[in-house]
Design a protein around this motif. Structure first.
Motif, short mmCIF file in Angstrom:
data_model
loop_
_atom_site.label_atom_id
_atom_site.label_comp_id
_atom_site.label_asym_id
_atom_site.label_seq_id
_atom_site.Cartn_x
_atom_site.Cartn_y
_atom_site.Cartn_z
N VAL A 63 0.85 -1.18 0.00
CA VAL A 63 0.00 0.00 0.00
C VAL A 63 0.89 1.23 0.00
CG1 VAL A 63 -1.76 1.31 1.24
CG2 VAL A 63 -1.89 -1.19 1.15
N ILE A 64 0.68 2.09 -1.00
CA ILE A 64 1.43 3.34 -1.13
C ILE A 64 0.46 4.48 -0.88
CG2 ILE A 64 2.85 4.80 -2.60
CD1 ILE A 64 2.32 1.29 -3.78
N VAL A 65 0.64 5.23 0.20
CA VAL A 65 -0.24 6.35 0.54
C VAL A 65 0.40 7.64 0.06
CG1 VAL A 65 -1.35 7.64 2.40
CG2 VAL A 65 -1.14 5.13 2.56
N ASP A 66 -0.31 8.36 -0.79
CA ASP A 66 0.18 9.65 -1.29
C ASP A 66 -0.74 10.75 -0.77
OD1 ASP A 66 1.09 11.86 -2.69
OD2 ASP A 66 0.28 11.21 -4.63
N VAL A 67 -0.25 11.53 0.19
CA VAL A 67 -1.00 12.67 0.71
C VAL A 67 -0.59 13.88 -0.13
CG1 VAL A 67 -1.63 13.99 2.76
CG2 VAL A 67 -0.94 11.59 2.99
N GLN A 68 -1.42 14.22 -1.11
CA GLN A 68 -1.03 15.19 -2.13
C GLN A 68 -0.89 16.60 -1.58
OE1 GLN A 68 -3.52 14.05 -5.93
NE2 GLN A 68 -4.64 13.49 -4.10
N LEU A 118 -2.91 12.67 -9.71
CA LEU A 118 -3.70 11.56 -10.26
C LEU A 118 -2.98 10.89 -11.42
CD1 LEU A 118 -6.20 9.83 -10.43
CD2 LEU A 118 -7.32 11.63 -11.77
N PHE A 119 -2.51 11.67 -12.38
CA PHE A 119 -1.82 11.07 -13.51
C PHE A 119 -0.55 10.35 -13.07
CE2 PHE A 119 -3.57 13.92 -17.18
CZ PHE A 119 -4.76 13.20 -17.14
N GLN A 120 0.16 10.91 -12.10
CA GLN A 120 1.36 10.24 -11.61
C GLN A 120 1.01 8.90 -10.98
OE1 GLN A 120 5.34 11.13 -8.94
NE2 GLN A 120 3.50 12.22 -8.41
N ALA A 121 -0.09 8.86 -10.20
CA ALA A 121 -0.50 7.62 -9.58
C ALA A 121 -0.92 6.58 -10.63
CB ALA A 121 -1.66 7.87 -8.61
N LEU A 122 -1.57 7.04 -11.69
CA LEU A 122 -2.06 6.12 -12.72
C LEU A 122 -0.94 5.65 -13.65
CD1 LEU A 122 -5.37 7.96 -13.71
CD2 LEU A 122 -5.21 5.79 -12.48
N TYR A 123 -0.08 6.58 -14.04
CA TYR A 123 0.84 6.29 -15.15
C TYR A 123 2.31 6.55 -14.85
CZ TYR A 123 -3.69 6.91 -17.45
OH TYR A 123 -5.01 6.83 -17.79
N GLY A 124 2.65 6.97 -13.65
CA GLY A 124 4.01 7.45 -13.39
C GLY A 124 5.03 6.37 -13.16
N ARG A 125 5.09 5.36 -14.06
CA ARG A 125 6.08 4.28 -13.96
C ARG A 125 6.49 3.88 -15.37
NH1 ARG A 125 2.15 4.11 -10.62
NH2 ARG A 125 0.75 3.03 -12.06
N ASN A 126 7.66 3.28 -15.50
CA ASN A 126 8.06 2.81 -16.83
C ASN A 126 7.32 1.52 -17.19
OD1 ASN A 126 9.87 1.55 -14.75
ND2 ASN A 126 10.52 0.37 -16.53
N GLY A 127 7.11 1.34 -18.48
CA GLY A 127 6.44 0.14 -18.95
C GLY A 127 4.97 0.15 -18.60
N GLU A 128 4.30 -0.94 -18.93
CA GLU A 128 2.89 -1.12 -18.57
C GLU A 128 2.84 -1.62 -17.14
OE1 GLU A 128 0.24 -0.31 -20.16
OE2 GLU A 128 1.03 0.16 -22.15
N SER A 129 2.57 -0.69 -16.21
CA SER A 129 2.62 -1.02 -14.78
C SER A 129 1.29 -0.66 -14.12
CB SER A 129 3.76 -0.26 -14.09
OG SER A 129 4.99 -0.60 -14.66
N PRO A 130 0.24 -1.41 -14.39
CA PRO A 130 -1.08 -1.06 -13.84
C PRO A 130 -1.13 -1.24 -12.33
CG PRO A 130 -1.17 -3.21 -14.87
CD PRO A 130 0.19 -2.66 -15.18
#
Length: 622
Positions: free
Chosen positions: A336-341, A358-370
């Motif tokens: 569990v990764i908690v991000d207090v924005q 939001l976009f960082q949480a959804l897509y902020g990793r290399n590759g397809e990392s859902p």
């Protein structure tokens, strides 16, 4: 002296002063008094970004706003009915948002020529005496001098005596609104239990403030806010960070897992680390790492070892954790990764709120990392969101990002304490033995043989005989877990990990839609901490004769399965966000619906009035 008592249904008070004036403590204690009386409350602590700005300057102003009422409230209020200004800077910073007719209680002793100039007032001017505040009900009270006089018998150094003026102000405001005082007196005696002399001094200052209100002729009218209806059960006020910490503890208990937090202090998430570090008796281990990457690395290691691994951070830290989140995706372990924005980019506005990760949480990793992404909607909801994040992580063997923000983290509201047996049971279902037969017909363990319903792989605790297997960031072969560079296998594993996250939507409950008359043509759709302001704005629109529907998203990946059908039912969909329209962009990409975006990035929550205006404008164009 005759004093009139006027009943009112709601009041907003804003305590403001230097960051060393104890405004957060005064506001927190008034909130506790109001909640104890039975009022519904909502708060907004407003911290300066500077660690210690020069005293008396505008950047150093700290404030605490609380709305208390005889009915349900979902925001701390757009503007204060009463401003307590401990110095000229506090008055100048907060006056532009103060409505005409509001009461101002100002510490007259602090409005010296030097302090006025530091606050940016022209030399030779004083707002307490030049009629510039004629539109307000001004009470210029020598708070500092009265406090020092009240504590003369304690023989404290003047500087120490002056520090109790926040308690004098709290006592005065408590009298003004007929709040009970016993809890604050008990709190002060407990807080200074090791220094009884200071405890008695602070109690005396608090009592002196109350008595001043009772005897002065400056306040001809006091006010009374009746108690609000309350659902049955035990209640307490709680901040979002504390609720989130409690939710993690409760979820670990329901899963029968030790809780391990690997974290690096960062505003505004640090209080979760502080709170969990006090709860070792619940099987909690906290590790304050040397940096963000070490924190999540330790948490992922704990998950590998069979614990509930958690890491907490804010936006800059989430960026640093991205590589290890990707590793957790590959390992398919619960985390569990908690991000207090907070406001960004980079260091940005550390003490201000935003929804821009939001976009960082959804897509902020290399590759397809859902990765499943959830968002809490109120301070109390942080508890339920934490439990849900843990349930998904453990059940689906995946890292989960839980989004909160500074507004929720530091704000507070009444919260019904749940019974533990009300919470879902979370079964870690550890692998205990072989789960397949090899080519030679012998029992074997296949670490990527998946549950047919959840697509989760087995969670095998290291050291379990016969369950030895390879882990790491390189792609693994389906079922066997061997390193694989095969193109077809890689595509299969990528699509399977995506399907695993998408499958969570099957078990999500239908979206709750608030559409009282069923005839609304406008839907307001929110996520995260916009819930309170949106709810209040929609209520005001309906009270004025308008019709509007409201829905709120907790799950942002996967989105609820019925969201497309819901959006299609309305002619106009308005999405308010404290960013530049991230959810709106996502919805436009996925659904053939006209999405209208309402955005702000001021480091402050939406005001109800501006949301109401926007909703009415959209409705008028239907």
């Amino acid at each position: 002296m005759f004093q009139q008592v006027t009943p009112v249904s709601r009041v907003v008070i804003r305590f403001a002063g230097d960051s060393g004036d104890g405004m957060q403590l005064a506001g927190d204690r008034f909130t506790a008094q109001a909640a104890l009386f039975g009022n519904d409350v909502s708060t907004f602590p407003d911290f300066p970004a500077e660690i210690r700005a020069p005293a008396g300057t505008l950047p150093g102003v700290s404030a605490f706003q609380v709305q208390f009422a005889d009915h349900r409230v979902t925001t701390p209020g757009d503007a204060a009915d009463v401003l307590v200004a401990m110095n000229p800077a506090a008055l100048r910073v907060n006056l532009p948002a103060l409505p005409h007719g509001a009461q101002i209680i100002a510490d007259a002793d602090e409005f010296t020529p030097r302090n006025l100039v530091k606050a940016g007032y022209p030399a030779g001017t004083d707002p307490l005496t030049d009629d510039s505040l004629a539109a307000y009900r001004l009470h210029a009270v020598p708070l500092t001098g009265l406090t020092v006089e009240a504590l003369r018998a304690f023989e404290l150094p003047r500087k120490d005596a002056e520090r109790a003026k926040n308690m004098f102000a709290l006592g005065l405001v408590s009298w003004l609104f007929h709040r009970p005082t016993e809890a604050t007196v008990a709190f002060l005696r407990e807080k200074f239990a090791a220094r009884p002399h200071l405890a008695a001094a602070n109690v005396s200052a608090f009592t002196a403030g109350w008595n001043f209100g009772e005897t002065t002729e400056s306040f001809a009218v006091s006010h009374e806010v009746p108690a609000a209806p309350r659902t049955p059960g035990r209640h307490r006020t709680i901040t979002g960070n504390r609720a989130l910490a409690y939710g993690l503890i409760a979820a670990a208990d329901r899963a029968g897992l030790p809780l391990f937090l690997g974290s690096y202090p960062i505003t505004p998430a640090s209080d979760i680390l502080h709170e969990l570090s006090r709860q070792r008796h619940f099987g909690v281990t906290t590790f304050q790492a040397e940096d963000e990457i070490a924190g999540i690395g330790a948490a992922l290691g704990a998950a590998f070892g069979g614990a509930l691994g958690v890491t907490t951070t804010s936006g800059p830290g989430l960026a640093l954790k991205a590589e290890t989140i990707g590793l957790a995706v590959s390992l398919e372990l619960p985390l569990v990764i908690v991000d207090v924005q907070r406001g960004g980019p980079s260091t940005g506005l550390p003490t201000k709120t935003e929804q821009a990760d939001l976009f960082q949480a959804l897509y902020g990793r290399n590759g397809e990392s859902p990765v499943p992404v959830l968002a809490a909607s109120s301070p109390g909801d942080c508890f339920d969101a934490a439990v849900e994040a843990v349930r998904i992580a453990v059940t689906y063997r995946t890292p989960v990002v839980l989004l909160s923000d500074g507004y929720l983290a530091n704000g507070s509201e009444p919260w019904r304490v749940p019974d533990l047996d009300e919470l879902p049971t979370i079964d870690p279902a550890f692998a205990t033995g072989p789960n397949a037969i090899d080519a030679a017909g012998r029992p074997c363990f296949q670490p990527y043989l998946r549950d047919p319903h959840t697509l989760a792989r087995p969670w095998a605790v290291p050291g379990t005989p016969g369950l030895e297997h390879r882990v790491g960031g390189l792609e693994k072969a389906d079922r066997t877990g061997e390193i694989s560079y095969d193109a077809a296998n890689h595509e299969h594993m990528v699509r399977t990990r995506r399907a695993k996250v998408d499958g969570i939507a099957r078990e999500l409950p239908p979206l709750t839609v608030e559409d009282p008359d069923g005839s609304a043509e406008v839907l307001v759709l929110g996520w995260g901490s916009t819930a309170g302001p949106i709810a209040a704005a929609c209520t005001e629109v309906r009270a004025a004769g308008g019709s509007v529907a409201r829905a709120h998203l907790r799950h942002l990946d996967p989105l609820p399965a019925d969201l497309g059908d819901l959006l299609a039912r309305y002619r106009r969909v308005l999405v308010p966000e404290m960013n530049l329209g991230q959810l709106a962009q996502l919805l436009r990409a996925r659904y053939p619906v006209d999405i209208e975006s309402l955005t702000q990035v001021r480091g402050m929550p939406f005001k109800v009035a501006e949301l109401r205006t926007a909703i009415e404008k959209v409705a008028a164009d239907v």
